[in-house]
Motif scaffolding. Structure first.
Motif, PDB file in Angstrom:
ATOM      1  N   LEU A  22      16.858  -2.881   8.253  1.00 44.87           N
ATOM      2  CA  LEU A  22      16.734  -1.442   8.016  1.00 44.87           C
ATOM      3  C   LEU A  22      17.701  -1.036   6.920  1.00 44.87           C
ATOM      4  O   LEU A  22      18.863  -1.450   6.916  1.00 44.87           O
ATOM      5  N   ASP A  23      17.227  -0.197   6.018  1.00 42.47           N
ATOM      6  CA  ASP A  23      18.027   0.197   4.861  1.00 42.47           C
ATOM      7  C   ASP A  23      18.054   1.711   4.719  1.00 42.47           C
ATOM      8  O   ASP A  23      17.678   2.273   3.703  1.00 42.47           O
ATOM      9  N   GLY A  24      18.467   2.372   5.822  1.00 47.22           N
ATOM     10  CA  GLY A  24      18.585   3.832   5.774  1.00 47.22           C
ATOM     11  C   GLY A  24      17.317   4.550   6.197  1.00 47.22           C
ATOM     12  O   GLY A  24      16.763   5.362   5.451  1.00 47.22           O
ATOM     13  N   ILE A  25      16.850   4.268   7.419  1.00 46.72           N
ATOM     14  CA  ILE A  25      15.609   4.872   7.922  1.00 46.72           C
ATOM     15  C   ILE A  25      15.859   6.315   8.367  1.00 46.72           C
ATOM     16  O   ILE A  25      16.716   6.581   9.210  1.00 46.72           O
ATOM     17  N   ASP A  26      15.103   7.236   7.798  1.00 50.36           N
ATOM     18  CA  ASP A  26      15.092   8.637   8.224  1.00 50.36           C
ATOM     19  C   ASP A  26      13.701   8.941   8.769  1.00 50.36           C
ATOM     20  O   ASP A  26      12.713   8.864   8.040  1.00 50.36           O
ATOM     21  N   LEU A  27      13.635   9.286  10.053  1.00 49.17           N
ATOM     22  CA  LEU A  27      12.343   9.452  10.718  1.00 49.17           C
ATOM     23  C   LEU A  27      12.420  10.622  11.678  1.00 49.17           C
ATOM     24  O   LEU A  27      13.421  10.790  12.388  1.00 49.17           O
ATOM     25  N   ILE A  28      11.381  11.424  11.698  1.00 47.79           N
ATOM     26  CA  ILE A  28      11.279  12.531  12.651  1.00 47.79           C
ATOM     27  C   ILE A  28       9.909  12.468  13.323  1.00 47.79           C
ATOM     28  O   ILE A  28       8.887  12.376  12.641  1.00 47.79           O
ATOM     29  N   ALA A  29       9.900  12.492  14.642  1.00 44.98           N
ATOM     30  CA  ALA A  29       8.658  12.530  15.412  1.00 44.98           C
ATOM     31  C   ALA A  29       8.667  13.792  16.265  1.00 44.98           C
ATOM     32  O   ALA A  29       9.594  14.010  17.049  1.00 44.98           O
ATOM     33  N   ALA A  30       7.641  14.606  16.110  1.00 40.12           N
ATOM     34  CA  ALA A  30       7.594  15.897  16.788  1.00 40.12           C
ATOM     35  C   ALA A  30       7.307  15.749  18.275  1.00 40.12           C
ATOM     36  O   ALA A  30       6.692  14.776  18.724  1.00 40.12           O
ATOM     37  N   ARG A  31       7.748  16.726  19.040  1.00 41.42           N
ATOM     38  CA  ARG A  31       7.433  16.779  20.467  1.00 41.42           C
ATOM     39  C   ARG A  31       5.945  17.036  20.681  1.00 41.42           C
ATOM     40  O   ARG A  31       5.311  17.779  19.946  1.00 41.42           O
ATOM     41  N   GLY A  32       5.403  16.398  21.703  1.00 42.31           N
ATOM     42  CA  GLY A  32       4.027  16.636  22.076  1.00 42.31           C
ATOM     43  C   GLY A  32       3.005  16.131  21.082  1.00 42.31           C
ATOM     44  O   GLY A  32       1.846  16.532  21.127  1.00 42.31           O
ATOM     45  N   ALA A  33       3.419  15.228  20.193  1.00 45.01           N
ATOM     46  CA  ALA A  33       2.529  14.704  19.163  1.00 45.01           C
ATOM     47  C   ALA A  33       2.480  13.186  19.238  1.00 45.01           C
ATOM     48  O   ALA A  33       3.351  12.546  19.831  1.00 45.01           O
ATOM     49  N   VAL A  34       1.441  12.620  18.627  1.00 40.14           N
ATOM     50  CA  VAL A  34       1.341  11.170  18.481  1.00 40.14           C
ATOM     51  C   VAL A  34       1.797  10.810  17.078  1.00 40.14           C
ATOM     52  O   VAL A  34       1.218  11.277  16.093  1.00 40.14           O
ATOM     53  N   LEU A 174      -6.842   7.613  26.858  1.00 38.09           N
ATOM     54  CA  LEU A 174      -5.625   7.827  27.620  1.00 38.09           C
ATOM     55  C   LEU A 174      -4.527   8.403  26.737  1.00 38.09           C
ATOM     56  O   LEU A 174      -3.814   9.334  27.134  1.00 38.09           O
ATOM     57  N   VAL A 175      -4.376   7.871  25.526  1.00 32.63           N
ATOM     58  CA  VAL A 175      -3.367   8.385  24.599  1.00 32.63           C
ATOM     59  C   VAL A 175      -3.660   9.844  24.247  1.00 32.63           C
ATOM     60  O   VAL A 175      -2.749  10.687  24.204  1.00 32.63           O
ATOM     61  N   ALA A 199      -3.314   9.609  15.541  1.00 29.69           N
ATOM     62  CA  ALA A 199      -2.005  10.124  15.131  1.00 29.69           C
ATOM     63  C   ALA A 199      -2.068  11.533  14.556  1.00 29.69           C
ATOM     64  O   ALA A 199      -2.952  11.859  13.762  1.00 29.69           O
ATOM     65  N   ASP A 200      -1.105  12.359  14.959  1.00 28.33           N
ATOM     66  CA  ASP A 200      -0.869  13.637  14.292  1.00 28.33           C
ATOM     67  C   ASP A 200      -0.056  13.413  13.025  1.00 28.33           C
ATOM     68  O   ASP A 200      -0.206  14.136  12.045  1.00 28.33           O
ATOM     69  N   ASP A 201       0.807  12.400  13.074  1.00 23.17           N
ATOM     70  CA  ASP A 201       1.690  12.117  11.946  1.00 23.17           C
ATOM     71  C   ASP A 201       1.784  10.610  11.789  1.00 23.17           C
ATOM     72  O   ASP A 201       1.787   9.867  12.784  1.00 23.17           O
ATOM     73  N   VAL A 202       1.862  10.149  10.553  1.00 20.42           N
ATOM     74  CA  VAL A 202       1.964   8.724  10.249  1.00 20.42           C
ATOM     75  C   VAL A 202       3.227   8.490   9.430  1.00 20.42           C
ATOM     76  O   VAL A 202       3.495   9.212   8.462  1.00 20.42           O
ATOM     77  N   VAL A 203       3.995   7.483   9.837  1.00 25.52           N
ATOM     78  CA  VAL A 203       5.182   7.067   9.101  1.00 25.52           C
ATOM     79  C   VAL A 203       4.941   5.640   8.624  1.00 25.52           C
ATOM     80  O   VAL A 203       4.686   4.754   9.433  1.00 25.52           O
ATOM     81  N   ILE A 204       4.991   5.421   7.313  1.00 25.19           N
ATOM     82  CA  ILE A 204       4.802   4.084   6.754  1.00 25.19           C
ATOM     83  C   ILE A 204       6.162   3.535   6.335  1.00 25.19           C
ATOM     84  O   ILE A 204       6.889   4.179   5.567  1.00 25.19           O
ATOM     85  N   VAL A 205       6.483   2.365   6.880  1.00 20.85           N
ATOM     86  CA  VAL A 205       7.784   1.737   6.652  1.00 20.85           C
ATOM     87  C   VAL A 205       7.574   0.444   5.878  1.00 20.85           C
ATOM     88  O   VAL A 205       6.648  -0.318   6.162  1.00 20.85           O
ATOM     89  N   ASP A 206       8.434   0.186   4.906  1.00 24.47           N
ATOM     90  CA  ASP A 206       8.399  -1.089   4.189  1.00 24.47           C
ATOM     91  C   ASP A 206       9.790  -1.386   3.659  1.00 24.47           C
ATOM     92  O   ASP A 206      10.506  -0.467   3.221  1.00 24.47           O
ATOM     93  N   ALA A 212       6.517   6.680   3.137  1.00 21.26           N
ATOM     94  CA  ALA A 212       5.575   7.790   3.174  1.00 21.26           C
ATOM     95  C   ALA A 212       5.506   8.339   4.581  1.00 21.26           C
ATOM     96  O   ALA A 212       5.662   7.601   5.554  1.00 21.26           O
ATOM     97  N   GLN A 213       5.291   9.657   4.683  1.00 21.19           N
ATOM     98  CA  GLN A 213       5.127  10.280   5.995  1.00 21.19           C
ATOM     99  C   GLN A 213       4.270  11.516   5.834  1.00 21.19           C
ATOM    100  O   GLN A 213       4.387  12.271   4.869  1.00 21.19           O
ATOM    101  N   GLY A 214       3.365  11.720   6.779  1.00 20.93           N
ATOM    102  CA  GLY A 214       2.504  12.882   6.767  1.00 20.93           C
ATOM    103  C   GLY A 214       1.346  12.672   7.721  1.00 20.93           C
ATOM    104  O   GLY A 214       1.218  11.610   8.332  1.00 20.93           O
ATOM    105  N   SER A 215       0.505  13.681   7.855  1.00 20.00           N
ATOM    106  CA  SER A 215      -0.681  13.518   8.687  1.00 20.00           C
ATOM    107  C   SER A 215      -1.636  12.557   7.990  1.00 20.00           C
ATOM    108  O   SER A 215      -1.569  12.372   6.766  1.00 20.00           O
TER     109      SER A 215
END
Length: 308
Positions: A22-34, A174-175, A199-206, A212-215
């Motif tokens: 990991l090289d400085g991961i900044d991630l936000i996942a909203a409540r009640g969302a996938v 189920l999800v 998914a409501d939101d997608v986070v792409i990590v590399d 990248a992050q967004g719906s």
């Protein structure tokens, strides 16, 4: 209403010897969302999730899960989350139904076990020991164990890997129900259609970073081809069509009877093309708007070479 996100990380870094995971991961996942976390093999997504679950400590940076530190406040956090692992966590000699009932008894207000067993198609193998279950049955049992305690947040690691289409769609349902009930879901998957569907939101990590992050809609819109195609009789008056289109548009007959319109492809342009066809007695055999899929965007951002 909770103001803090379900998961928030800032500057997460982790090294294994000389390898930077990991090289400085900044991630936000909203409540009640996938939230779907995607990335090639070795991108850092599993390490990120394991830190959020409290199984690993970062070398630097912070993680907050339901407002808590997943390591320092693990005792307070763990009753509130569910974790689905790809493998492990189950005694190999335990029967599927007794293992699930055991996990349910650890929680104050568990889901009805019999209903969950039936819903995930485990009723036919409840008396079978874990080691004798098929890979798909083990996956479904792991999912059931993750959600039976009614968690506020559930981490699902490749939940449909190895499942047949029926079981896969049952998992998707189920999800979706979890989200409807206000449960936050963090999902890792290699199936791009699964991320688009759920998914409501997608986070792409590399390479240990969020790239990248967004719906799904936002990410795919950024990669839109802005092209409309239709087929009709050969030799249509493309110049006449072009006059009917907005100024930023282009139109051409690519091959005999195959036409392409490019520009700002929106409902108005589509209506203009179909109206022009009607006025000129043209019945399009096929009409389609080309948009990049999430898989297209993923490959553009992370490359097409195989990862080890």
């Amino acid at each position: 209403m909770h103001k803090e996100p379900a998961v928030e990380t800032a500057g997460l870094s982790k090294r294994y010897g000389t390898k930077t995971a990991l090289d400085g991961i900044d991630l936000i996942a909203a409540r009640g969302a996938v939230t779907a976390v995607l990335g090639p093999n070795g991108a850092g997504k599993t390490t990120t999730i394991e830190i959020c679950e409290g199984y690993r400590r970062p070398d630097s940076g912070t993680a907050r899960v339901l407002g808590l530190d997943p390591v320092k406040q693990a005792a307070a956090l763990r009753p509130r989350i569910g974790v689905m692992l790809q493998s492990g966590g189950v005694y190999s000699g335990a029967r599927a139904d007794e293992m699930l009932r055991h996990v349910a008894k650890l929680h104050a207000h568990p889901l009805d076990v019999d209903t969950l067993i039936e819903r995930l198609g485990l009723d036919s193998c409840g008396r079978t020991t874990y080691r004798r279950l098929s890979g798909g049955q083990q996956q479904r049992l792991a999912l059931a164990m993750a959600v039976v305690g009614r968690p506020e947040l559930v981490f699902l690691d490749e939940p449909t890997a190895g499942l047949d289409p029926q079981a896969r769609h049952a998992t998707w349902d189920l999800v979706s129900d979890l989200r409807r009930d206000g449960v936050s879901v963090i999902l890792t998957t290699h199936y791009m259609d699964e991320a688009e569907q759920l998914a409501d939101d997608v986070v792409i990590v590399d390479s240990g970073k969020v790239i990248a992050q967004g719906s799904p809609e936002q990410l795919c819109r950024g990669g839109a081809e802005n092209t409309l195609r239709f087929t009709g009789r050969p030799g249509l008056d493309v110049g006449s069509l072009l006059k009917a289109l907005p100024p930023d548009s282009a139109a051409a007959e690519l091959t005999s009877g195959s036409y392409r319109v490019s520009g700002t492809v929106d409902p108005q342009l589509l209506a203009t093309v179909t109206s022009w066809c009607a006025q000129h007695g043209v019945m399009p055999d096929r009409i389609s708007v080309e948009r990049h899929t999430l898989e297209d965007v993923f490959l553009e951002l992370t490359g097409r070479e195989l990862r080890g």
